[in-house]
Scaffold this active site. Structure first.
Site, PDB file in Angstrom:
ATOM      1  N   CYS A 164       0.832  -1.203   0.000  1.00 65.04           N
ATOM      2  CA  CYS A 164       0.000   0.000   0.000  1.00 65.04           C
ATOM      3  C   CYS A 164       0.875   1.265   0.000  1.00 65.04           C
ATOM      4  CB  CYS A 164      -0.980  -0.037   1.165  1.00 65.04           C
ATOM      5  SG  CYS A 164      -2.366   1.107   0.955  1.00 65.04           S
TER       6      CYS A 164
ATOM      7  N   GLU B 124      -2.249  -9.022   4.297  1.00 65.91           N
ATOM      8  CA  GLU B 124      -2.258  -9.486   5.688  1.00 65.91           C
ATOM      9  C   GLU B 124      -3.653  -9.607   6.272  1.00 65.91           C
ATOM     10  OE1 GLU B 124      -1.783  -4.941   5.946  1.00 65.91           O
ATOM     11  OE2 GLU B 124      -1.257  -6.583   4.594  1.00 65.91           O
TER      12      GLU B 124
ATOM     13  N   SER C  45       0.113 -13.613  37.943  1.00 63.13           N
ATOM     14  CA  SER C  45      -1.238 -13.052  37.971  1.00 63.13           C
ATOM     15  C   SER C  45      -2.294 -14.120  37.801  1.00 63.13           C
ATOM     16  CB  SER C  45      -1.389 -12.028  36.844  1.00 63.13           C
ATOM     17  OG  SER C  45      -1.346 -12.683  35.586  1.00 63.13           O
TER      18      SER C  45
ATOM     19  N   GLY D 150      -2.683 -15.359  34.857  1.00 62.71           N
ATOM     20  CA  GLY D 150      -2.956 -15.244  33.434  1.00 62.71           C
ATOM     21  C   GLY D 150      -1.957 -16.007  32.580  1.00 62.71           C
ATOM     22  N   VAL D 151      -2.178 -15.959  31.268  1.00 64.04           N
ATOM     23  CA  VAL D 151      -1.372 -16.731  30.321  1.00 64.04           C
ATOM     24  C   VAL D 151       0.079 -16.250  30.287  1.00 64.04           C
ATOM     25  CG1 VAL D 151      -1.102 -17.372  27.893  1.00 64.04           C
ATOM     26  CG2 VAL D 151      -3.387 -17.238  28.897  1.00 64.04           C
ATOM     27  N   ASP D 152       0.286 -14.943  30.149  1.00 60.36           N
ATOM     28  CA  ASP D 152       1.639 -14.424  29.941  1.00 60.36           C
ATOM     29  C   ASP D 152       2.567 -14.737  31.107  1.00 60.36           C
ATOM     30  OD1 ASP D 152       0.596 -13.409  27.614  1.00 60.36           O
ATOM     31  OD2 ASP D 152       0.360 -11.373  28.377  1.00 60.36           O
ATOM     32  N   SER D 153       2.141 -14.408  32.322  1.00 58.79           N
ATOM     33  CA  SER D 153       3.020 -14.638  33.471  1.00 58.79           C
ATOM     34  C   SER D 153       3.229 -16.130  33.715  1.00 58.79           C
ATOM     35  CB  SER D 153       2.474 -13.953  34.729  1.00 58.79           C
ATOM     36  OG  SER D 153       1.260 -14.538  35.151  1.00 58.79           O
ATOM     37  N   SER D 154       2.225 -16.941  33.394  1.00 61.09           N
ATOM     38  CA  SER D 154       2.354 -18.383  33.606  1.00 61.09           C
ATOM     39  C   SER D 154       3.365 -18.998  32.644  1.00 61.09           C
ATOM     40  CB  SER D 154       0.993 -19.073  33.435  1.00 61.09           C
ATOM     41  OG  SER D 154       0.066 -18.582  34.381  1.00 61.09           O
TER      42      SER D 154
ATOM     43  N   HIS E  62      -3.817  -5.160   0.615  1.00 65.20           N
ATOM     44  CA  HIS E  62      -3.275  -5.644   1.890  1.00 65.20           C
ATOM     45  C   HIS E  62      -3.360  -7.176   1.964  1.00 65.20           C
ATOM     46  CE1 HIS E  62      -2.692  -1.821   4.081  1.00 65.20           C
ATOM     47  NE2 HIS E  62      -3.640  -1.390   3.273  1.00 65.20           N
TER      48      HIS E  62
END
Length: 509
Positions: A79, A169, A221, A223-227, A167
């Site tokens: 683009c 994507e 926490s 949650g996913v990220d910290s785990s 685009h």
């Protein structure tokens, strides 16, 4: 080192989506602002120029220095990137007679072109631009057109340089993945070795080397990220990792106990801290959303710091920062305007005087989940909905009291368990309940009531940056409303939020 694709960002809303599509094809890529090009070495296999909200004709239009890129590395302009390659090298870009947004079809494709190879005639593409290329230099060859856009795609003779005005994507470009694969594999020669298991192996080896025998503390926490960050660190340094999980009194119903139990089965060294009273007493009387966040951040720092100091010789603070957080801090226009304070507590590293380690700062959210699966984390934890850092504090509009928290926990539990029982939980990106500062009249039995209202919220999304409201079945909503009103004292009205992001946000505060 993995081979890399460099994506130069001109401020497009789609830039992160380009990166995620490249990663989905098992090729590592990095996003950098157009005016901060990293030193290019043999690890870089190609460059993609993103779209932009600017016109190449604007006085303040982004102008990249391509002297070390063009004709030296495979290059794809998308683009704005394509229009820049045309306009700045002898072609012409003018305002479109008709603004070109939405679906279009390629009615001409150069089937001998490496980028277009395998694309079907009349395949659907997605346009999003107000300008169009009206002339290209003699060395540029047309590779794709639509009925309205003659120069839908081009390549430069003697160079591996390509441009497209659509685009690839976005979901609406039917064969966008095929086009990107052509560029990455057949033009750039990428091996497609960026896989979740490869990342996990590399990350664990890198953490071992970086941390050695040092001790690390991490705030969990649930949650996913910290785990996922915790398990990667545990695999690298074992007992030298200590995790701290703080109950701020604003978690979901029974979540503190459930999460501690799940971490115990994962072999993690976790300290659980019950700090409900400290948080709720400090939040008493505060209604302003930003004020709530600041209090929660301050109290968390105090408690976390106090617990961390009980551990001898800690040198590192681990955080679950992911790649979108990194991109946000180095965006084209500098850090984005503050819509709300980020739930990651920024003051913690300075106060504790610790070095930072961020095992996930190269990954998007969906990649974090795939890496988690590759290292054996249960799907039940990986597919958990995102939950706001300040917890239920920002789902209680107005001041916070223990009674309001109890009501909201009970309603939330009915809603979330209901989604799971109905097989709807995994079809929703995030769901929650908002306790409204509104009382309405109702009738229960022969008595009139004047009680609280709650709003149910459920959205579909891939990364939380944009989201649409989830079209939950009416029968389900009717059943949940009935259960909430009959089982939670103090609630006599349930509404459903049908706002999308933008213009609304996922959370109400």
């Amino acid at each position: 080192m993995h081979e890399k694709i460099l994506i130069l960002d001109f401020g497009s809303q789609y830039t992160q989506l380009i990166a995620r599509r490249v990663r989905e094809l098992n090729v590592y890529c990095e996003i950098h602002p157009f005016n901060r090009v990293p030193e290019l070495n043999e690890d870089f296999k190609g460059v993609i120029l993103s779209g932009s909200p600017f016109s190449v004709r604007d006085k303040n239009a982004p102008v990249p220095d391509l002297s070390e890129i063009k004709a030296k590395f495979p290059l794809l302009g998308v683009c704005y990137g394509a229009q820049f390659l045309a306009n700045n090298y002898g072609g012409e870009v003018l305002p479109s007679k008709h603004r070109e947004y939405g679906r279009a079809r390629l009615n001409y494709i150069d089937t001998d072109d490496k980028l277009m190879n395998g694309l079907e005639l009349n395949t659907q593409v997605w346009m999003s631009h107000g300008d169009t290329i009206t002339k290209i230099p003699n060395t540029y060859k047309i590779t794709a057109s639509t009925s309205d856009v003659k120069y839908g795609g081009f390549r430069i003779d003697g160079e591996e340089t390509y441009g497209i005005q659509f685009h690839p994507e976005v979901y609406h470009t039917a064969q966008g993945k095929k086009l990107l694969e052509n560029f990455l594999v057949h033009i750039c020669g990428c091996k497609q070795d960026w896989t979740p298991s490869a990342f996990a192996d590399d990350s664990i080896a890198g953490l071992k080397e970086k941390l050695g025998n040092d001790k690390v503390v991490l705030g969990l926490s649930g949650g996913v990220d910290s785990s996922v960050a915790a398990v990667l660190l545990h695999k690298a340094i074992g007992e030298n990792l200590t995790c701290i999980f703080v109950d701020n009194g604003l978690l979901r119903k029974n979540e503190f106990e459930k999460v501690l139990e799940s971490y115990k089965h994962m072999g993690l060294n976790v300290i659980g801290v019950n700090a409900k009273e400290q948080f709720l007493s400090q939040l008493a009387g505060i209604s302003d959303p930003e004020g709530k966040r600041k209090v929660i951040g301050r109290v968390f720092i105090e408690i976390f710091d106090q617990e961390a100091h009980k551990i001898q010789d800690v040198k590192w603070l681990a955080q679950g920062t992911i790649y979108p957080d990194v991109i946000e801090s180095i965006s084209v226009n500098g850090p984005s305007a503050t819509i709300k304070s980020h739930h990651n507590v920024g003051g913690l590293p300075d106060k504790m005087n610790l070095k930072i380690v961020e095992p996930l700062n190269l990954l998007f959210k969906d990649e974090v989940r795939r890496v988690g699966a590759s290292i054996g984390i249960k799907n039940e934890l990986l597919q958990r909905h995102p939950f706001p850092g300040p917890g239920l504090a920002i789902r209680i509009l107005g001041d916070i009291t223990p009674e309001k928290v109890q009501i909201l926990q009970d309603v939330d539990d009915i809603y979330i368990e209901g989604l799971k029982d109905a097989g709807l939980y995994d079809k929703v990106w995030q769901a929650g309940v908002i306790l409204l500062p509104v009382q309405s009249v109702g009738v229960m039995g022969d008595e009139r009531t004047y009680e609280n209202a709650v709003a149910l919220r459920a959205v579909s999304s891939t990364d939380g940056m944009t989201a649409d409201w989830s079209h939950l079945p009416y029968e389900f909503l009717a059943d949940i409303s009935n259960k909430i009103i009959n089982n939670v004292r103090g609630i006599n009205r349930v509404v459903y939020d049908i706002s999308s992001k933008p213009p609304a946000t996922i959370e109400w505060e």
